[in-house]
Design a protein around this motif. Structure first.
Motif, PDB file in Angstrom:
ATOM      1  N   LYS A 311       0.817  -1.225   0.000  1.00 24.71           N
ATOM      2  CA  LYS A 311       0.000   0.000   0.000  1.00 24.71           C
ATOM      3  C   LYS A 311       0.850   1.274   0.000  1.00 24.71           C
ATOM      4  O   LYS A 311       0.508   2.274   0.608  1.00 24.71           O
ATOM      5  CB  LYS A 311      -0.953   0.001   1.196  1.00 24.71           C
ATOM      6  CG  LYS A 311      -1.950  -1.151   1.175  1.00 24.71           C
ATOM      7  CD  LYS A 311      -2.902  -1.072   2.361  1.00 24.71           C
ATOM      8  CE  LYS A 311      -3.918  -2.215   2.317  1.00 24.71           C
ATOM      9  NZ  LYS A 311      -4.863  -2.155   3.451  1.00 24.71           N
ATOM     10  N   TRP A 312       1.959   1.231  -0.720  1.00 26.01           N
ATOM     11  CA  TRP A 312       2.825   2.415  -0.738  1.00 26.01           C
ATOM     12  C   TRP A 312       2.211   3.561  -1.535  1.00 26.01           C
ATOM     13  O   TRP A 312       2.484   4.726  -1.233  1.00 26.01           O
ATOM     14  CB  TRP A 312       4.193   2.047  -1.311  1.00 26.01           C
ATOM     15  CG  TRP A 312       4.169   1.741  -2.786  1.00 26.01           C
ATOM     16  CD1 TRP A 312       3.911   0.537  -3.367  1.00 26.01           C
ATOM     17  CD2 TRP A 312       4.411   2.653  -3.855  1.00 26.01           C
ATOM     18  NE1 TRP A 312       3.969   0.632  -4.734  1.00 26.01           N
ATOM     19  CE2 TRP A 312       4.283   1.928  -5.066  1.00 26.01           C
ATOM     20  CE3 TRP A 312       4.741   4.006  -3.920  1.00 26.01           C
ATOM     21  CZ2 TRP A 312       4.447   2.508  -6.308  1.00 26.01           C
ATOM     22  CZ3 TRP A 312       4.919   4.597  -5.163  1.00 26.01           C
ATOM     23  CH2 TRP A 312       4.766   3.852  -6.339  1.00 26.01           C
ATOM     24  N   LEU A 313       1.389   3.261  -2.536  1.00 20.91           N
ATOM     25  CA  LEU A 313       0.757   4.325  -3.310  1.00 20.91           C
ATOM     26  C   LEU A 313      -0.187   5.160  -2.453  1.00 20.91           C
ATOM     27  O   LEU A 313      -0.227   6.389  -2.562  1.00 20.91           O
ATOM     28  CB  LEU A 313      -0.007   3.729  -4.494  1.00 20.91           C
ATOM     29  CG  LEU A 313       0.764   3.560  -5.812  1.00 20.91           C
ATOM     30  CD1 LEU A 313      -0.076   2.815  -6.832  1.00 20.91           C
ATOM     31  CD2 LEU A 313       1.211   4.903  -6.352  1.00 20.91           C
ATOM     32  N   GLU A 314      -0.936   4.488  -1.583  1.00 23.81           N
ATOM     33  CA  GLU A 314      -1.826   5.216  -0.686  1.00 23.81           C
ATOM     34  C   GLU A 314      -1.036   6.066   0.296  1.00 23.81           C
ATOM     35  O   GLU A 314      -1.417   7.198   0.621  1.00 23.81           O
ATOM     36  CB  GLU A 314      -2.737   4.245   0.073  1.00 23.81           C
ATOM     37  CG  GLU A 314      -3.763   3.536  -0.790  1.00 23.81           C
ATOM     38  CD  GLU A 314      -3.202   2.313  -1.484  1.00 23.81           C
ATOM     39  OE1 GLU A 314      -1.957   2.150  -1.501  1.00 23.81           O
ATOM     40  OE2 GLU A 314      -4.001   1.523  -2.030  1.00 23.81           O
ATOM     41  N   ALA A 315       0.076   5.536   0.777  1.00 25.63           N
ATOM     42  CA  ALA A 315       0.882   6.273   1.758  1.00 25.63           C
ATOM     43  C   ALA A 315       1.550   7.507   1.163  1.00 25.63           C
ATOM     44  O   ALA A 315       1.678   8.541   1.823  1.00 25.63           O
ATOM     45  CB  ALA A 315       1.939   5.342   2.359  1.00 25.63           C
ATOM     46  N   GLU A 317       0.388   8.981  -1.644  1.00 27.09           N
ATOM     47  CA  GLU A 317      -0.629   9.671  -2.450  1.00 27.09           C
ATOM     48  C   GLU A 317      -0.222   9.745  -3.924  1.00 27.09           C
ATOM     49  O   GLU A 317      -0.522  10.701  -4.624  1.00 27.09           O
ATOM     50  CB  GLU A 317      -0.900  11.074  -1.901  1.00 27.09           C
ATOM     51  CG  GLU A 317      -1.468  11.054  -0.483  1.00 27.09           C
ATOM     52  CD  GLU A 317      -1.767  12.443   0.035  1.00 27.09           C
ATOM     53  OE1 GLU A 317      -1.390  13.419  -0.635  1.00 27.09           O
ATOM     54  OE2 GLU A 317      -2.398  12.544   1.100  1.00 27.09           O
TER      55      GLU A 317
END
Length: 478
Positions: A311-315, A317
């Motif tokens: 979930k690095w994209l969410e972290a 943004e």
């Protein structure tokens, strides 16, 4: 990375010019050329959407459906242009409209100059440039012929019965000879044509195959590797004179055929893989196997493992970059279950490719679609012991992987999301020495799905392609 704005395109048809100064795109029924430094439109041509006279005459016979009208400027739901390409010298561009049976050619130096090629009643599947940039090869439907059109003389040369329109042919690296797999009187043959002499026939010889799948011409142009279809695992190496120099068939027989064949840049080795998750390395002296690389369910301890952070994209943004997680081995791989009862099981290699210098071999296995494997290949003077060096693990299946065309140790990957992935062995660490580095790079856009990633010919930029849009990314330091 520095990203450009997002621009429109149709059908994923985007291409850097060979010198990386321009970018050619298809937008509905229009060709657009942009400067690669400013992205200002430099040239634009609208492709006529009427079918050729031959194609129009054949419509009532071959199809009950009427010809679709041309696209308007705001529609991308129907694609008129099916293929675009730069000439090797960047002087010309062409757009092929397979359904209309036409190839339109335009000249960069003269916006008013244009030419078109009518495929005729044999139809058109695809077209490509010859290395001299003054001949266009048109492959017809049903394997009838290859038509070589000269832009200089305005005449056509016909080559009968090509075996495949999308594979089974190659030019020698210097562009002098054109090698084509053909089928005459129900037998596989090879034709060698002299491109410098109006594509006249130089040699024609039979093949030992019964149903040839494809061919691979060695980098020096002195050897041809040909292999059977998907039912038989058998490969032959021939000279350009037609002599059979060697053959290879694994023991025991894996039961399926060959999927990928790739030459080492030095011509000394040949990598062969099929549906059995094994890569066989053949050497040039005797054409015998000298090594076998195999996909294992467990990654050894001496292999570098890079895993995409969860979930690095969410972290982040979707902005900035983040390093992969570096894991310590051993590590288990979750491979998909393979159903060998199917004619084409989801196993084996879907991609096999050496880097520019041949020191690294990239492999993607279909049974582990979220991973990429890198095998270290010995250089000149080193002991010959190829081994697994690095493995990349992702949360989504990998869609595209490409080596940098200039730098020997750099990769670009895409997994279909709002990100791209980079790997380099040229990163300068704290000690001042080069070391590996793998990074996840977010694409700063509200909505973008990177279905494809392509390097610029100079290795300094990347094309990121979505379904109907594209953008570019460049290294800030360069």
């Amino acid at each position: 990375m520095d990203f450009t704005e997002i621009y429109r395109q149709s059908g994923g048809l985007v291409a850097f010019s060979p010198g990386a100064h321009f970018i050619l795109t298809a937008v509905s029924d229009r060709l657009v050329v942009r400067r690669a430094d400013t992205f200002h439109v430099s040239r634009s041509w609208q492709v006529p959407s009427l079918p050729s006279p031959s194609a129009a005459a054949m419509i009532p016979v071959t199809s009950s459906r009427p010809v679709k009208p041309a696209l308007d400027a705001d529609s991308t739901t129907q694609i008129v242009i099916t293929q675009i390409a730069w000439s090797p010298d960047s002087e010309y561009v062409f757009s092929a409209c397979a359904k209309l049976g036409l190839v339109y050619i335009f000249r960069m130096r003269d916006e008013e100059w244009s030419a078109h090629i009518e495929a005729g009643t044999e139809g058109l599947l695809r077209a490509e440039w010859a290395p001299d940039g003054r001949h266009v090869l048109c492959f017809s439907e049903w394997g009838l012929r290859v038509t070589v059109w000269s832009l200089v003389a305005g005449i056509a040369t016909y080559i009968q019965y090509p075996l495949h329109p999308d594979r089974g042919h190659a030019f020698r690296q210097d562009g002098r000879y054109f090698v084509l797999a053909e089928r005459h009187k129900s037998k596989d043959t090879i034709g060698v044509y002299d491109a410098a002499n109006s594509f006249s026939l130089s040699r024609h010889f039979p093949l030992p195959t019964s149903s040839m799948s494809s061919l691979a011409l060695s980098p020096s142009g002195s050897h041809i590797a040909v292999w059977e279809g998907p039912l038989e695992y058998r490969l032959f190496i021939l000279s350009l004179a037609g002599d059979v120099l060697g053959s290879f068939k694994p023991d025991p027989d894996p039961g399926f055929g060959i999927r990928n064949v790739v030459w080492h840049p030095s011509d000394m080795f040949l990598a062969v893989s099929g549906w059995d998750n094994k890569i066989h390395i053949l050497e040039q002296l005797t054409w015998s196997r000298v090594a076998t690389l195999e996909l294992g369910t467990r990654i050894p301890a001496n292999v570098t493992i890079w895993r995409e952070p969860s979930k690095w994209l969410e972290a982040t943004e979707g902005r900035g970059f983040l390093s992969y997680e570096k894991l310590e081995g051993p590590h288990s791989l979750n491979a998909n279950r393979v159903d060998n009862s199917k004619s084409y099981p989801k196993s084996g290699t879907v991609q096999l490719e050496f880097n520019k210098t041949g020191t690294l071999l990239l492999a993607r296995f279909e049974s582990v679609p979220t991973s990429v494997h890198l095998f270290a290949f010995p250089g000149p003077g080193e002991a010959f012991s190829p081994r697994l060096r690095s493995v990349f693990l992702h949360s989504s299946p990998v869609m595209r992987v490409h080596w940098n065309p200039v730098r020997q140790g750099r990769l670009a990957l895409s997994c279909g999301g709002q990100a791209m992935y980079l790997w380099s062995e040229e990163w300068i660490g704290e000690s001042g020495a080069e070391e590996e580095m793998a990074e996840c790079v977010g694409i700063p856009a509200k909505k973008f799905n990177a279905r494809d990633v392509q390097w610029a010919p100079d290795g300094k930029g990347l094309l990121l392609i979505d379904r109907e849009t594209f953008c570019c990314a460049f290294d800030v330091e360069e």
